[in-house]
Design an enzyme around this catalytic site. Structure first.
Site, PDB file in Angstrom:
ATOM      1  N   HIS A 214      34.226 -15.913  25.521  1.00 23.86           N
ATOM      2  CA  HIS A 214      34.132 -14.672  24.554  1.00 23.86           C
ATOM      3  C   HIS A 214      32.973 -13.668  24.651  1.00 23.86           C
ATOM      4  CE1 HIS A 214      37.112 -17.467  22.392  1.00 23.86           C
ATOM      5  NE2 HIS A 214      37.675 -16.580  23.377  1.00 23.86           N
TER       6      HIS A 214
ATOM      7  N   GLU B 146      30.149 -13.229  21.883  1.00 24.83           N
ATOM      8  CA  GLU B 146      29.365 -14.450  21.369  1.00 24.83           C
ATOM      9  C   GLU B 146      28.070 -14.490  22.483  1.00 24.83           C
ATOM     10  OE1 GLU B 146      33.489 -16.402  20.025  1.00 24.83           O
ATOM     11  OE2 GLU B 146      32.399 -17.433  21.791  1.00 24.83           O
TER      12      GLU B 146
ATOM     13  N   HIS C 293      30.085 -21.314  22.922  1.00 23.29           N
ATOM     14  CA  HIS C 293      30.578 -20.169  22.086  1.00 23.29           C
ATOM     15  C   HIS C 293      29.972 -19.975  20.933  1.00 23.29           C
ATOM     16  CE1 HIS C 293      35.025 -20.046  23.611  1.00 23.29           C
ATOM     17  NE2 HIS C 293      34.301 -21.173  24.510  1.00 23.29           N
TER      18      HIS C 293
ATOM     19  N   GLU D  53      29.900 -24.638  19.480  1.00 22.53           N
ATOM     20  CA  GLU D  53      29.813 -23.701  18.561  1.00 22.53           C
ATOM     21  C   GLU D  53      28.577 -23.291  18.047  1.00 22.53           C
ATOM     22  OE1 GLU D  53      32.219 -21.311  18.227  1.00 22.53           O
ATOM     23  OE2 GLU D  53      34.089 -22.170  19.200  1.00 22.53           O
TER      24      GLU D  53
HETATM   25 ZN    ZN Z   1      34.256 -18.187  21.186  1.00 22.54          ZN
END
Ligand code: ZN
Length: 375
Positions: free
Chosen positions: A167, A170, A260, A336
């Site tokens: 992504h 990010e 991420h 994350e």
């Molecule tokens: Zn992500």
């Protein structure tokens, strides 16, 4: 006052003329997609003016919860990114700022440009421990770079994978990769020396170069969310995943982390693979041990807050972590990091930052070192 975003990673649309007290902007959607959240723009000519910048479509973005208790980042020199007081009124994101210089950049998080990515690859490539491979090309014709580090352990050596920035908005994921490589290429570091004697590392620091350059939040040049196609990647629409998967099949995987950022949750956490059909006790035990070890080693990491776990047998294997865990039977995980801050140890001037992302990466290697013999 001029607002522009026609540069590497830029994203903003100017909605109409207005003075510094009412600058009306909107975030552009990812190409061929409805996702948007990432913005990055430059403002010129507002020296010492009390600016009120309105991002008018904030509530329609992918993660409107991300705007609560959130402050945008700004920079004058594009080196130091500090937080600026920001409000969210349920519709608009409102940035209140009095620039101290003629030019100021604003972004969702400290940007990581494709030019910086090129510098990262170039600096790694001259290290004798490193091989750089272009594993394929993106739809816009950019290289998809893989960094191989070491050849430890010979045929029996563990194969360790880190990928990031599926992504593209990010960006903390690629800052994290800088920290990882700083440590992994420091052969005076005893943890590095030990890891490199036992393992070889396969690192794809930017899985989505097109989305990164285009200023996307979540998708590639064809509007594909790469972390939803791992079960069936398509060379035409998702070559990034297609080629990463081919290399994993060729080289094997003993440990995998996909890096991420999360817009809403103000914590660092891991997500696992509890829903895969063929889950085995060993991979789950190693994953839990890794999580607990990282929490012990890094005060910035915690295990209390995170995503709900998938029910057993419910995964469709579209996500990278699930696909890797299922295919290779090894521990795999999604890391994350927050866009906002770590609420357990807030730092109001900078929030969660490139430097803190890099430190977390270093601790991720410490945690790996504690369990590498059992992989
Ligand atoms: Zn992500």
């Amino acid at each position: 006052m001029d607002i522009t975003s026609n540069f590497d990673g830029g994203n903003i649309e100017v909605l109409g003329p207005g003075g510094p007290h009412r600058i009306r902007l909107a975030i552009k959607k990812d190409h061929q997609s409805d996702f948007f959240q990432w913005f990055y723009f430059r403002a010129t000519g507002a020296l010492r003016a009390d600016c009120r910048i309105l991002i008018e479509n904030a509530s329609q973005s992918a993660y409107p919860d991300g705007w609560h208790n959130y402050n945008v980042v700004a920079s004058y020199d594009r080196q130091t990114w500090f937080r600026v007081p920001t409000e969210y009124d349920g519709t608009r994101l409102i940035i209140n700022h009095r620039p101290e210089y003629d030019v100021v950049w604003y972004a969702t998080f400290a940007p990581y440009s494709m030019e910086r990515h090129a510098d990262l690859i170039a600096s790694a490539s001259v290290n004798p421990l490193v091989r750089i491979r272009s594993i394929g090309q993106s739809l816009d014709g950019q290289d998809i770079d893989m960094i191989e580090v070491g050849s430890g352990g010979g045929q029996e050596g563990k194969r360790i994978w880190f990928i990031g920035r599926q992504h593209p908005g990010e960006t903390m994921a690629e800052w994290w990769m800088e920290g990882l490589l700083d440590r992994l290429l420091d052969t005076d570091d005893p943890v590095t020396r030990s890891l490199l004697s036992k393992a070889r590392f396969y690192i794809i620091p930017n899985m989505n170069p097109d989305g990164s350059r285009r200023g996307h939040l979540r998708t590639n040049a064809a509007g594909v969310n790469l972390n939803r196609v791992w079960n069936d990647p398509d060379e035409k629409n998702s070559p990034e995943v297609y080629w990463a998967r081919r290399n994993m099949e060729r080289l094997g995987v003993d440990f995998h982390m996909d890096v991420h950022g999360d817009e809403a949750l103000p914590y660092n956490f891991l997500a696992g693979f509890e829903g895969i059909p063929s889950i085995n006790e060993k991979q789950l035990r190693l994953y839990h041990r890794y999580q607990a070890t990282l929490a012990r080693l890094s005060p910035d990491f915690q295990t209390e807050h995170g995503y709900p776990k998938d029910a057993p047998g419910t995964s469709d294997l579209k996500k990278c972590t699930d696909w890797v865990a299922e295919r290779f039977g090894c521990p795999a995980m999604t890391l994350e990091m927050p866009f906002k801050d770590n609420a357990n140890d807030p730092e109001p001037t900078f929030g969660w930052s490139p430097e803190r992302s890099k430190h977390l990466a270093r601790h991720c290697l410490d945690a790996l070192h504690e369990l590498i013999d059992d992989l």
